[in-house]
Write a protein that holds these residues in place. Structure first.
Motif, PDB file in Angstrom:
ATOM      1  N   LEU A 140       0.808  -1.244   0.142  1.00  0.00           N
ATOM      2  CA  LEU A 140       0.036   0.003   0.096  1.00  0.00           C
ATOM      3  C   LEU A 140       0.999   1.235   0.019  1.00  0.00           C
ATOM      4  CD1 LEU A 140      -2.894   1.159   0.187  1.00  0.00           C
ATOM      5  CD2 LEU A 140      -2.764   0.975   2.864  1.00  0.00           C
ATOM      6  N   ASN A 141       2.033   1.075   0.861  1.00  0.00           N
ATOM      7  CA  ASN A 141       2.782   2.522   0.711  1.00  0.00           C
ATOM      8  C   ASN A 141       3.419   2.553  -0.658  1.00  0.00           C
ATOM      9  OD1 ASN A 141       3.401   3.864   3.487  1.00  0.00           O
ATOM     10  ND2 ASN A 141       2.821   1.778   3.828  1.00  0.00           N
ATOM     11  N   ILE A 142       4.051   1.519  -1.198  1.00  0.00           N
ATOM     12  CA  ILE A 142       4.655   1.603  -2.439  1.00  0.00           C
ATOM     13  C   ILE A 142       3.608   2.239  -3.500  1.00  0.00           C
ATOM     14  CG2 ILE A 142       5.731   0.412  -4.224  1.00  0.00           C
ATOM     15  CD1 ILE A 142       6.842  -1.408  -2.387  1.00  0.00           C
ATOM     16  N   THR A 143       2.503   1.741  -3.676  1.00  0.00           N
ATOM     17  CA  THR A 143       1.378   2.218  -4.544  1.00  0.00           C
ATOM     18  C   THR A 143       1.199   3.784  -4.167  1.00  0.00           C
ATOM     19  OG1 THR A 143       0.221  -0.168  -4.494  1.00  0.00           O
ATOM     20  CG2 THR A 143      -0.960   1.683  -5.195  1.00  0.00           C
ATOM     21  N   GLY A 144       1.065   4.056  -3.028  1.00  0.00           N
ATOM     22  CA  GLY A 144       0.852   5.239  -2.635  1.00  0.00           C
ATOM     23  C   GLY A 144       2.050   6.258  -3.022  1.00  0.00           C
ATOM     24  N   PHE A 145       3.085   6.095  -3.178  1.00  0.00           N
ATOM     25  CA  PHE A 145       4.378   6.670  -3.740  1.00  0.00           C
ATOM     26  C   PHE A 145       3.947   6.827  -4.963  1.00  0.00           C
ATOM     27  CE2 PHE A 145       6.515   6.148   0.201  1.00  0.00           C
ATOM     28  CZ  PHE A 145       7.231   7.436   0.364  1.00  0.00           C
ATOM     29  N   ALA A 155       1.219   9.105  -5.945  1.00  0.00           N
ATOM     30  CA  ALA A 155       1.443  10.598  -5.838  1.00  0.00           C
ATOM     31  C   ALA A 155       2.391  11.172  -6.925  1.00  0.00           C
ATOM     32  CB  ALA A 155       2.026  10.804  -4.371  1.00  0.00           C
ATOM     33  N   LEU A 156       3.527  10.374  -6.998  1.00  0.00           N
ATOM     34  CA  LEU A 156       4.398  10.800  -8.352  1.00  0.00           C
ATOM     35  C   LEU A 156       3.579  10.987  -9.522  1.00  0.00           C
ATOM     36  CD1 LEU A 156       7.282   8.663  -6.972  1.00  0.00           C
ATOM     37  CD2 LEU A 156       7.313  11.130  -6.867  1.00  0.00           C
ATOM     38  N   LYS A 157       2.807   9.934  -9.885  1.00  0.00           N
ATOM     39  CA  LYS A 157       2.106  10.129 -11.197  1.00  0.00           C
ATOM     40  C   LYS A 157       1.291  11.400 -11.236  1.00  0.00           C
ATOM     41  CE  LYS A 157      -0.911   7.348 -14.184  1.00  0.00           C
ATOM     42  NZ  LYS A 157      -1.679   6.272 -14.492  1.00  0.00           N
ATOM     43  N   LYS A 158       0.621  11.898 -10.035  1.00  0.00           N
ATOM     44  CA  LYS A 158      -0.378  13.028 -10.015  1.00  0.00           C
ATOM     45  C   LYS A 158       0.459  14.220 -10.079  1.00  0.00           C
ATOM     46  CE  LYS A 158      -4.133  15.183  -9.069  1.00  0.00           C
ATOM     47  NZ  LYS A 158      -5.373  14.930 -10.120  1.00  0.00           N
ATOM     48  N   PHE A 159       1.751  14.041  -9.618  1.00  0.00           N
ATOM     49  CA  PHE A 159       2.964  15.242  -9.447  1.00  0.00           C
ATOM     50  C   PHE A 159       3.421  15.418 -11.038  1.00  0.00           C
ATOM     51  CE2 PHE A 159       7.201  16.763  -9.306  1.00  0.00           C
ATOM     52  CZ  PHE A 159       7.065  17.918  -8.567  1.00  0.00           C
ATOM     53  N   GLU A 160       3.481  14.274 -11.702  1.00  0.00           N
ATOM     54  CA  GLU A 160       3.959  14.520 -13.029  1.00  0.00           C
ATOM     55  C   GLU A 160       3.008  15.063 -13.858  1.00  0.00           C
ATOM     56  OE1 GLU A 160       5.078  10.563 -14.494  1.00  0.00           O
ATOM     57  OE2 GLU A 160       7.100  10.914 -13.607  1.00  0.00           O
ATOM     58  N   LYS A 161       1.608  14.595 -13.577  1.00  0.00           N
ATOM     59  CA  LYS A 161       0.449  15.175 -14.399  1.00  0.00           C
ATOM     60  C   LYS A 161       0.391  16.696 -14.252  1.00  0.00           C
ATOM     61  CE  LYS A 161      -4.481  14.373 -15.222  1.00  0.00           C
ATOM     62  NZ  LYS A 161      -5.655  13.462 -14.867  1.00  0.00           N
ATOM     63  N   VAL A 162       0.598  17.280 -13.008  1.00  0.00           N
ATOM     64  CA  VAL A 162       0.372  18.590 -12.880  1.00  0.00           C
ATOM     65  C   VAL A 162       1.570  19.569 -13.053  1.00  0.00           C
ATOM     66  CG1 VAL A 162       0.119  20.218 -10.960  1.00  0.00           C
ATOM     67  CG2 VAL A 162      -1.107  18.237 -10.633  1.00  0.00           C
ATOM     68  N   LEU A 221       9.344  12.759 -13.032  1.00  0.00           N
ATOM     69  CA  LEU A 221      10.015  12.182 -12.144  1.00  0.00           C
ATOM     70  C   LEU A 221       9.871  11.054 -11.379  1.00  0.00           C
ATOM     71  CD1 LEU A 221      11.948  13.885  -9.816  1.00  0.00           C
ATOM     72  CD2 LEU A 221       9.882  14.659  -8.820  1.00  0.00           C
ATOM     73  N   GLN A 222       8.791  10.227 -11.691  1.00  0.00           N
ATOM     74  CA  GLN A 222       8.468   8.973 -11.154  1.00  0.00           C
ATOM     75  C   GLN A 222       9.550   8.048 -11.040  1.00  0.00           C
ATOM     76  OE1 GLN A 222       4.768   7.314 -12.580  1.00  0.00           O
ATOM     77  NE2 GLN A 222       4.953   5.654 -11.260  1.00  0.00           N
ATOM     78  N   HIS A 223      10.078   7.505 -11.963  1.00  0.00           N
ATOM     79  CA  HIS A 223      11.181   6.494 -12.205  1.00  0.00           C
ATOM     80  C   HIS A 223      12.268   6.943 -11.455  1.00  0.00           C
ATOM     81  CE1 HIS A 223       8.711   4.082 -15.093  1.00  0.00           C
ATOM     82  NE2 HIS A 223       8.387   5.232 -15.398  1.00  0.00           N
ATOM     83  N   ALA A 224      12.725   8.184 -11.638  1.00  0.00           N
ATOM     84  CA  ALA A 224      13.897   8.552 -10.927  1.00  0.00           C
ATOM     85  C   ALA A 224      13.847   8.367  -9.479  1.00  0.00           C
ATOM     86  CB  ALA A 224      14.400   9.820 -11.424  1.00  0.00           C
ATOM     87  N   TYR A 225      12.603   9.031  -8.849  1.00  0.00           N
ATOM     88  CA  TYR A 225      12.357   9.010  -7.452  1.00  0.00           C
ATOM     89  C   TYR A 225      12.291   7.676  -6.796  1.00  0.00           C
ATOM     90  CZ  TYR A 225      10.775  10.980  -2.948  1.00  0.00           C
ATOM     91  OH  TYR A 225      10.853  11.284  -1.729  1.00  0.00           O
ATOM     92  N   VAL A 232      12.823   5.459  -3.060  1.00  0.00           N
ATOM     93  CA  VAL A 232      11.686   4.443  -2.488  1.00  0.00           C
ATOM     94  C   VAL A 232      12.155   2.949  -2.708  1.00  0.00           C
ATOM     95  CG1 VAL A 232       9.404   3.493  -2.647  1.00  0.00           C
ATOM     96  CG2 VAL A 232       9.790   6.011  -3.349  1.00  0.00           C
ATOM     97  N   GLU A 233      12.820   2.464  -3.627  1.00  0.00           N
ATOM     98  CA  GLU A 233      13.042   1.115  -3.747  1.00  0.00           C
ATOM     99  C   GLU A 233      14.276   0.828  -3.006  1.00  0.00           C
ATOM    100  OE1 GLU A 233      13.231   0.239  -8.044  1.00  0.00           O
ATOM    101  OE2 GLU A 233      11.255   0.525  -8.180  1.00  0.00           O
ATOM    102  N   THR A 234      15.098   1.843  -2.695  1.00  0.00           N
ATOM    103  CA  THR A 234      16.391   1.532  -1.847  1.00  0.00           C
ATOM    104  C   THR A 234      15.974   1.566  -0.375  1.00  0.00           C
ATOM    105  OG1 THR A 234      16.784   4.001  -1.735  1.00  0.00           O
ATOM    106  CG2 THR A 234      18.021   2.604  -3.741  1.00  0.00           C
ATOM    107  N   SER A 235      14.872   1.850  -0.142  1.00  0.00           N
ATOM    108  CA  SER A 235      14.420   1.966   1.332  1.00  0.00           C
ATOM    109  C   SER A 235      14.077   0.738   2.086  1.00  0.00           C
ATOM    110  CB  SER A 235      13.250   2.732   1.653  1.00  0.00           C
ATOM    111  OG  SER A 235      12.143   2.345   0.908  1.00  0.00           O
TER     112      SER A 235
END
Length: 221
Positions: free
Chosen positions: A43-48, A51-58, A63-67, A72-75
Motif C-alpha cells: 500500500l505504501n509503495i502504491t501510494g508513492f 502521488a508521483l504520477k499525480k505530480f507528473e501530471k500537474v 520524476l516518477q521513475h528516478a524518485y 523508494v526502492e532503496t528503502s
C-alpha cells in the motif's frame, strides 16, 4: 513417585491437544500479522507511485521513475525479502506440524484462518422457494389466459395493469443487479444497462402515464 506423576502429567493427551490448539491459533495469528504487514508495504509503495504520477501530471516533470529508483526502492520497507522468508517459513512449519506436509492445504488454512463457510442452507432455501414459486407462477399464467378466470374476476383490466406496473421495479432491480454483478466480475458488457435505459423504463413510464386513467374504474355522476 513424584517424577512418575510429573511424567504422566506431561504426556496427558488432553493437555497436549489443548496446547497444540493454542499453538495453532498463535501461528495463524502471527501469519495473518505478516500478511497485514506485507499488504501495508504494498500500500505504501502504491501510494508513492500514485502521488508521483499525480505530480507528473500537474507539473509535467518526469520524476516518477528516478524518485522511485533512488529513494523508494532503496528503502527498507520496499524490499520484502525478509518478510517473504518469514511467511515461507511459517507456511513450511504449519505444513509439517498441522497438515502432514501438505503445503497447499497449509496456505489455504493460514489465509482463511481455519474458518470455512458453507452455503448448504442458503442453497437449500433458494431451491425450496424456487420449487414452490415456479409452479405457482406457471399455474397463474395458465389460469390468466382462460376466459372463465377473466369473467369471474371483476376489474380484470385494472388488476392486470396494477400487477404489470408492480413488475417493472422488479425487472429494473434484476437487470440493475445483473449489471453491477458484471461490473464486479470484470465483464464489460453493457447490455443490461442499455436495455434498461432504452426499453424498460420508457415503456414503464408510458404505461403509467397513458394507461392508468383508462384502467381505473370511474365513478358515475
Amino acid at each position: 513417585m513424584e517424577r512418575k506423576r510429573l511424567h504422566s502429567t506431561a504426556l496427558d493427551p488432553d493437555e497436549y491437544q489443548a496446547a497444540k490448539k493454542k499453538l495453532k491459533k498463535a501461528v495463524i495469528e502471527h501469519y495473518r500479522g505478516l500478511e497485514m504487514l506485507q499488504n501495508y508495504r504494498i500500500l505504501n509503495i502504491t501510494g508513492f507511485r500514485k502521488a508521483l504520477k499525480k505530480f507528473e501530471k500537474v507539473t509535467k516533470i518526469p520524476l516518477q521513475h528516478a524518485y522511485m529508483n533512488e529513494r523508494v526502492e532503496t528503502s527498507s520497507f520496499a524490499s520484502d525479502k525478509k518478510l517473504r522468508s518469514m511467511i515461507d517459513e511459517m507456511e513450511a512449519l504449519f505444513a509439517s506440524h498441522f497438515t502432514h506436509g501438505d503445503n497447499k492445504r497449509a496456505k489455504a488454512h493460514l489465509r482463511t484462518g481455519g474458518v470455512t463457510k458453507t452455503h448448504h442452507y442458503s442453497t437449500f432455501r433458494s431451491g425450496l422457494l424456487l420449487g414452490i414459486g415456479i409452479p405457482a407462477l406457471i399455474s397463474g399464467v395458465v389460469f390468466s389466459f382462460q376466459a372463465e378466470t377473466r369473467s369471474t374476476i371483476p376489474g380484470w383490466d385494472g388488476l392486470l395493469f396494477v400487477y404489470s406496473v408492480l413488475l417493472i421495479p422488479v425487472v429494473f432491480s434484476l437487470l440493475n443487479w445483473t449489471h453491477e454483478r458484471d461490473w464486479i466480475i470484470g465483464n464489460t458488457s453493457k447490455f443490461p444497462a442499455c436495455f434498461l435505459q432504452r426499453y424498460v423504463m420508457p415503456f414503464g413510464f408510458h404505461l403509467l402515464v397513458s394507461e392508468l386513467p383508462q384502467s381505473l374504474p370511474t365513478s358515475g355522476h
